[in-house]
Design an enzyme around this catalytic site. Structure first.
Site, PDB file in Angstrom:
ATOM      1  N   SER A  75      -9.913 -29.532 -19.291  1.00 58.62           N
ATOM      2  CA  SER A  75     -10.339 -28.604 -20.354  1.00 58.62           C
ATOM      3  C   SER A  75     -11.814 -28.304 -20.176  1.00 58.62           C
ATOM      4  O   SER A  75     -12.568 -29.159 -19.669  1.00 58.62           O
ATOM      5  CB  SER A  75     -10.113 -29.232 -21.733  1.00 58.62           C
ATOM      6  OG  SER A  75     -10.701 -28.421 -22.745  1.00 58.62           O
ATOM      7  N   TYR A 128     -11.023 -36.750 -27.614  1.00 56.97           N
ATOM      8  CA  TYR A 128     -10.320 -35.760 -26.781  1.00 56.97           C
ATOM      9  C   TYR A 128     -11.185 -35.361 -25.590  1.00 56.97           C
ATOM     10  O   TYR A 128     -10.705 -35.327 -24.442  1.00 56.97           O
ATOM     11  CB  TYR A 128      -9.941 -34.527 -27.610  1.00 56.97           C
ATOM     12  CG  TYR A 128      -9.290 -33.444 -26.776  1.00 56.97           C
ATOM     13  CD1 TYR A 128      -8.063 -33.655 -26.147  1.00 56.97           C
ATOM     14  CD2 TYR A 128      -9.911 -32.207 -26.599  1.00 56.97           C
ATOM     15  CE1 TYR A 128      -7.469 -32.672 -25.362  1.00 56.97           C
ATOM     16  CE2 TYR A 128      -9.323 -31.217 -25.813  1.00 56.97           C
ATOM     17  CZ  TYR A 128      -8.106 -31.455 -25.201  1.00 56.97           C
ATOM     18  OH  TYR A 128      -7.529 -30.481 -24.416  1.00 56.97           O
TER      19      TYR A 128
HETATM   20  P1  NAP Z   1       1.210 -27.909 -26.750  1.00 59.57           P
HETATM   21  O1  NAP Z   1       1.537 -26.492 -27.052  1.00 59.57           O
HETATM   22  O2  NAP Z   1       0.987 -28.845 -27.881  1.00 59.57           O
HETATM   23  O3  NAP Z   1       2.304 -28.526 -25.777  1.00 59.57           O
HETATM   24  C1  NAP Z   1       2.135 -29.870 -25.374  1.00 59.57           C
HETATM   25  C2  NAP Z   1       3.228 -30.262 -24.411  1.00 59.57           C
HETATM   26  O4  NAP Z   1       2.991 -31.622 -24.032  1.00 59.57           O
HETATM   27  C3  NAP Z   1       4.606 -30.199 -25.032  1.00 59.57           C
HETATM   28  O5  NAP Z   1       5.531 -29.768 -24.051  1.00 59.57           O
HETATM   29  C4  NAP Z   1       4.875 -31.658 -25.382  1.00 59.57           C
HETATM   30  O6  NAP Z   1       6.256 -32.000 -25.351  1.00 59.57           O
HETATM   31  C5  NAP Z   1       4.171 -32.367 -24.258  1.00 59.57           C
HETATM   32  N1  NAP Z   1       3.878 -33.760 -24.551  1.00 59.57           N
HETATM   33  C6  NAP Z   1       3.178 -34.277 -25.591  1.00 59.57           C
HETATM   34  N2  NAP Z   1       3.182 -35.627 -25.529  1.00 59.57           N
HETATM   35  C7  NAP Z   1       3.909 -35.944 -24.436  1.00 59.57           C
HETATM   36  C8  NAP Z   1       4.283 -37.165 -23.834  1.00 59.57           C
HETATM   37  N3  NAP Z   1       3.911 -38.344 -24.366  1.00 59.57           N
HETATM   38  N4  NAP Z   1       5.060 -37.139 -22.720  1.00 59.57           N
HETATM   39  C9  NAP Z   1       5.452 -35.957 -22.189  1.00 59.57           C
HETATM   40  N5  NAP Z   1       5.118 -34.769 -22.713  1.00 59.57           N
HETATM   41  C10 NAP Z   1       4.354 -34.772 -23.822  1.00 59.57           C
HETATM   42  O7  NAP Z   1      -0.120 -28.010 -25.845  1.00 59.57           O
HETATM   43  P2  NAP Z   1      -0.936 -26.935 -24.998  1.00 59.57           P
HETATM   44  O8  NAP Z   1      -1.921 -26.292 -25.887  1.00 59.57           O
HETATM   45  O9  NAP Z   1      -0.001 -26.106 -24.213  1.00 59.57           O
HETATM   46  O10 NAP Z   1      -1.762 -27.913 -24.045  1.00 59.57           O
HETATM   47  C11 NAP Z   1      -1.257 -28.298 -22.775  1.00 59.57           C
HETATM   48  C12 NAP Z   1      -2.367 -28.981 -21.990  1.00 59.57           C
HETATM   49  O11 NAP Z   1      -3.477 -28.091 -21.893  1.00 59.57           O
HETATM   50  C13 NAP Z   1      -2.903 -30.252 -22.618  1.00 59.57           C
HETATM   51  O12 NAP Z   1      -3.223 -31.182 -21.612  1.00 59.57           O
HETATM   52  C14 NAP Z   1      -4.171 -29.784 -23.320  1.00 59.57           C
HETATM   53  O13 NAP Z   1      -5.104 -30.834 -23.479  1.00 59.57           O
HETATM   54  C15 NAP Z   1      -4.649 -28.737 -22.342  1.00 59.57           C
HETATM   55  N6  NAP Z   1      -5.547 -27.722 -22.908  1.00 59.57           N
HETATM   56  C16 NAP Z   1      -5.133 -26.945 -23.933  1.00 59.57           C
HETATM   57  C17 NAP Z   1      -5.991 -25.983 -24.450  1.00 59.57           C
HETATM   58  C18 NAP Z   1      -5.618 -25.090 -25.584  1.00 59.57           C
HETATM   59  O14 NAP Z   1      -6.511 -24.461 -26.192  1.00 59.57           O
HETATM   60  N7  NAP Z   1      -4.352 -24.940 -25.923  1.00 59.57           N
HETATM   61  C19 NAP Z   1      -7.280 -25.834 -23.896  1.00 59.57           C
HETATM   62  C20 NAP Z   1      -7.656 -26.659 -22.843  1.00 59.57           C
HETATM   63  C21 NAP Z   1      -6.775 -27.591 -22.349  1.00 59.57           C
HETATM   64  P3  NAP Z   1       7.156 -32.022 -26.713  1.00 59.57           P
HETATM   65  O15 NAP Z   1       7.007 -30.658 -27.297  1.00 59.57           O
HETATM   66  O16 NAP Z   1       8.514 -32.303 -26.232  1.00 59.57           O
HETATM   67  O17 NAP Z   1       6.573 -33.070 -27.580  1.00 59.57           O
END
Ligand code: NAP
Length: 248
Positions: free
Chosen positions: A141, A154
């Site tokens: 991130s 985080y």
């Molecule tokens: P999201 O919409 O909350 O989706 C998270 C995903 O991770 C879901 O598929 C969830 O599965 C899975 N997950 C959570 N806990 C898990 C576990 N213990 N084992 C396996 N899978 C697990 O998140 P997102 O926003 O797409 O973020 C994805 C990644 O991008 C993360 O690493 C986050 O830190 C990073 N990121 C996000 C942003 C942002 O603004 N969105 C910015 C920078 C970086 P279930 O639904 O089945 O629980």
């Protein structure tokens, strides 16, 4: 021929958000994809249906990446279903912001267990199957550069992801396995929406600091993942690609 024809990819946390977009984009370039989820089976099944209806190959596999046996099971599913593994996208992640006085052991362990331990356990299980030309993509991130207030835990996990990316690039480089990270800015996902980030003052402030003037969409990140997975990125390892419209 598409960029990833004949390759097999595992995308952790691909039931929604960035992971779902990456799974679809890798499949659209010809990869067979393991769509991992922790609890959202319906979301993972929908991603698999989208891929297969478009003529691609995918399978949904449940597993909590922070549990060693589950991480092993996710990788085993790739080998059992498709016979090989070429691309691992460590995308599963959780995020909770809290000021220093709000940090608890549970808040710390929840985020470090998934974002850091989960990445290590899944990569450990995958490493023995990865060969020359394989690509590991860690989702970091921009928070590790921007260091927003009230995000110590985080941001700490994502600083660890940056460091681990460098370490594993050196460790796996002699086997011609590349390890890079994509460090997104704010992306409009289910997780970012339910955390209250989308539509918040923080979003407005971040967009103001973003040269391209908007938040990201999951597809913006998925395109970068296709690049890193492909041989087009064959000379890149240990890199952190900031994917945030210029936010840094
Ligand atoms: P999201 O919409 O909350 O989706 C998270 C995903 O991770 C879901 O598929 C969830 O599965 C899975 N997950 C959570 N806990 C898990 C576990 N213990 N084992 C396996 N899978 C697990 O998140 P997102 O926003 O797409 O973020 C994805 C990644 O991008 C993360 O690493 C986050 O830190 C990073 N990121 C996000 C942003 C942002 O603004 N969105 C910015 C920078 C970086 P279930 O639904 O089945 O629980």
């Amino acid at each position: 021929m598409s960029k990833l024809t004949g390759k097999v990819a595992v995308v952790t946390g691909a039931s929604k958000g960035i992971g779902a977009a990456i799974a679809k984009a890798l499949a659209a370039e010809g990869a067979s994809v393991v769509v991992n989820y922790a609890s959202s089976q319906a979301g993972a099944d929908a991603v698999v249906a989208t891929i297969t209806q478009a003529g691609g190959k995918a399978v949904a596999v449940r597993g909590d990446v922070s549990q060693a046996t589950d991480a092993q099971g996710i990788i085993d599913a790739a080998i059992e279903t498709y016979g090989r593994l070429d691309v691992l996208v460590n995308n599963s992640g959780v995020y909770e912001f809290a000021p220093i006085e709000g940090i608890t052991e549970a808040h710390f362990h929840k985020q470090f267990n998934v974002n850091v331990l989960g990445l290590l356990l899944t990569t450990q299980a995958a490493a023995k199957h990865l060969g020359e030309g394989a690509s590991v993509i860690n989702i970091g991130s921009v928070v590790s550069r921007v260091t927003p207030a009230a995000s110590a835990v985080y941001t700490g996990t994502k600083g660890a992801v940056d460091a681990i990316t460098g370490v594993l690039a050196r460790e796996l480089g002699p086997r011609k396995i590349r390890v890079n990270s994509i460090n997104p800015g704010m992306v409009e996902t289910e997780g970012a929406t339910s955390a209250g980030f989308i539509g918040s003052d923080m979003e407005t402030a971040l967009v103001t600091q973003t040269p391209l003037g908007r938040v990201g969409q999951p597809e913006d990140i998925a395109k970068v993942a296709v690049f890193l997975a492909s041989d087009d990125a064959g000379w890149l390892t240990g890199e952190q690609l900031l994917a945030g419209g210029g936010l840094r």
